[in-house]
Design an enzyme around this catalytic site. Structure first.
Site, PDB file in Angstrom:
ATOM      1  N   CYS A  15       0.839  -1.210   0.000  1.00 27.27           N
ATOM      2  CA  CYS A  15       0.000   0.000   0.000  1.00 27.27           C
ATOM      3  C   CYS A  15       0.872   1.257   0.000  1.00 27.27           C
ATOM      4  CB  CYS A  15      -0.973  -0.052   1.179  1.00 27.27           C
ATOM      5  SG  CYS A  15      -2.262   1.218   1.137  1.00 27.27           S
ATOM      6  N   ILE A  16       0.690   2.158   0.963  1.00 29.75           N
ATOM      7  CA  ILE A  16       1.453   3.404   0.985  1.00 29.75           C
ATOM      8  C   ILE A  16       2.949   3.130   1.137  1.00 29.75           C
ATOM      9  CG2 ILE A  16       1.195   3.724   3.475  1.00 29.75           C
ATOM     10  CD1 ILE A  16       1.045   6.711   3.009  1.00 29.75           C
TER      11      ILE A  16
END
Length: 583
Positions: free
Chosen positions: A317-318
């Site tokens: 993800c991030i």
């Protein structure tokens, strides 16, 4: 009855006391700015002037359906038949109680609601003259209002809640009030619905229990090295960067679905970063800090501990987004410390903001920046609320109905417990991420200025594998694919897992629950790639494991955590993961 009334009185006092501690609302974070209303209103007025017949047709159609249903219901009632008229509409899981179909009162309310909901959706869809961003925002916020007004969300029109209240002689309503007061108290006067039983899990006791040790710590993260379960391991170690929006133990919820345990069992020396949950003293921590004190430091530590010149890295993800920035920076610096990279549900191309379009505009971002000035961090409260509204029926209204109207204890569900164990984001990092990456999409266009360099996606050149998820509403697979397509690596592999952002990744081979797709098509056009894709039963983990082994060298004697230079600080899962920081 007397006892319940006394409990209600005591709970009401606690409720008002809890609400008195509520933070001052930030109007800019309570709804869209005036621009959206003005643009939508102007478009509607223009349509009324240019094409009044079209609007009249929509109104007549709505009133016709509503009145037709009313007349049918009234006719059935006058005939002495206590049954509703025909209900041809599609099934909606919110209305699963048989009374919604068989009882005249509840069926009338349901059908009138659905007729009105379709009318609102149709009216929004018909408006012309809006640009794509305003159209998406209008559709999103209209849907929020429609979902909020569902009759299931109100006690007087919810047959499940009314049946439970009668069955328990009102006890369910008192328990529901207790649950409501508890949630408001625990969130400092704000309301966040508890999704899982908070007393059912303890990190390090019945979740996050893979054996290992913290072997390094700084102000940004703890580095966990996991104990080997094989006599030999691949020479090249594996370093996993989880997202810092939540905590790393999503990768180690329980032994049966632990990606960490599975990777260790395949003969990889596994390291995982456990990020610090920041408080307001981290206000000036930015993307550059995460790169230098986070990613680059962790990579250097793993190299030093294992004695290897290069390692394999995973970003989820991030953290995958930031790993790509780190790889571009390392390419600029001729740093060859990464042998291969794996990206889980990672966005690097933000040209299509997907369901976050509603929030990634100037009105909301200005409101967030004002909140950051006050708090120093972006509170987990705002993060949790935003993600929940993306799936409001599943993550807000249905849990609220069960917990507050029916007085049920939230389920003992490890995934939902993790979902509620969220973290804050440092102020400068949140601002840079939302403006520079999400809104301006600098990494794939002009380049993102960081640490004296201008980083571009084409500078990611290491061999890589990316896993996206077919129904992911946070990192849509097409957007993830488009980012990978722009990376400069000559060795790229893309896998599309079935299911969503979490279930598609945490998909152990033993379950054989979700399949995955691979394709011989080049990683250029997502539609062509999917058209030529082949579906495979079961998890993508073994396919990734084979690919990773090919980049991990020969087998050597297994490495135990801790040595004279890097002693064991505390056993896994460490201390940072247990910290709760309320802002």
């Amino acid at each position: 009855m007397k006892e319940n009334l006394e409990r209600v009185e005591a709970l009401t006092k606690r409720l008002f006391e809890a609400l008195s501690h509520r933070r001052m609302p930030n109007p800019a974070l309570q709804g869209p700015g005036a621009d959206l209303y003005l643009n939508a209103g102007a478009a509607l007025l223009k349509e009324m002037a240019d094409n009044p017949a079209r609007l009249l047709e929509a109104q007549v159609n709505f009133w016709g359906q509503a009145m037709k249903h009313y007349v049918e219901a009234a006719h059935a009632f006058t005939q002495g038949a206590l049954k509703p008229p025909a209900d041809p509409g599609p099934k909606d899981k919110r209305f699963s109680n048989p009374l919604w179909d068989t009882h005249p009162y509840f069926n009338f309310i349901k059908q009138q609601y659905l007729i009105s909901a379709r009318a609102v959706e149709d009216a929004v869809r018909r408006i012309e003259g809006l640009d794509e961003i305003n159209r998406r925002r209008l559709e999103y916020f209209s849907r929020q209002l429609v979902d909020m007004m569902a009759p299931t969300n109100f006690l007087a029109t919810n047959p499940d809640a009314l049946e439970k209240a009668v069955e328990t002689e009102g006890e369910s309503l008192v328990r529901g009030l207790e649950n409501l007061v508890r949630d408001i108290e625990e969130n400092g006067g704000d309301l966040l619905v508890t999704l899982a039983d908070r007393n059912a899990f303890r990190v390090g006791e019945n979740i996050g229990t893979a054996e290992g040790a913290v072997v390094f710590r700084n102000r940004m993260f703890e580095l966990i090295q996991y104990k080997p379960t094989t006599d030999t391991v691949h020479k090249t170690p594996l370093l996993i960067f989880p997202p810092w929006i939540n905590k790393f133990y999503i990768l180690d919820l329980k032994p049966a679905n632990s990606l960490i345990r599975w990777a260790v069992d395949q003969g990889f020396t596994v390291f995982v970063v456990s990020w610090k949950n920041p408080d307001p003293s981290y206000a000036d921590v930015g993307i550059d800090t995460y790169l230098t004190e986070g990613f680059l430091t962790a990579i250097a530590q793993v190299k030093e501990i294992t004695g290897e010149k290069a390692i394999n890295a995973v970003g989820y993800c991030i953290a995958g987004t930031t790993l790509s920035l780190a790889l571009a920076l390392m390419e600029k610096r001729k740093d060859r410390s990464i042998r291969s990279a794996t990206f889980f549900t990672t966005l690097t191309d933000f040209s299509d903001q997907g369901e976050f379009t509603a929030y990634l505009q100037d009105d909301f971002l200005a409101g967030i920046e004002a909140q950051l000035k006050m708090d120093g961090v972006l509170s987990s409260y705002f993060m949790s609320r935003t993600f929940s509204f993306l799936r409001a029926n599943d993550l807000i209204y249905q849990p609220a109905i069960r917990t507050y109207m029916m007085g049920e204890t939230p389920p003992a569900f490890d995934l939902l417990y993790w979902n509620g164990d969220s973290t804050n984001l440092p102020g400068r990092m949140a601002r840079e991420y939302l403006r520079g990456l999400c809104q301006d999409d600098l990494f794939t266009t002009k380049g993102l200025p960081v640490l004296g360099e201008v980083l571009k996606i084409s500078e990611v050149k290491v061999p890589l594998m990316a896993i996206a998820c077919e129904t992911d509403h946070i990192a849509p697979w097409v957007a993830s694919f488009n980012g990978i397509a722009q990376m400069g690596s000559a060795d790229k592999t893309f896998i599309l897992s079935e299911s969503g952002h979490i279930a598609g990744i945490i998909n152990p081979p033993s379950k054989r629950k979700y399949g995955h797709y691979t394709s011989e098509a080049p990683i250029e056009d997502p539609e062509e790639w999917k058209a030529r894709a082949v579906r495979h039963d079961g998890s993508w983990w073994p396919r990734w494991g084979e690919w990773l082994a090919g980049h991990s060298g020969a087998r050597i004697a297994a490495r135990e955590p801790g040595d004279a230079k890097h002693p064991v600080l505390v056993p896994a899962p460490g201390d940072y993961v247990k910290e709760v920081v309320k802002v």
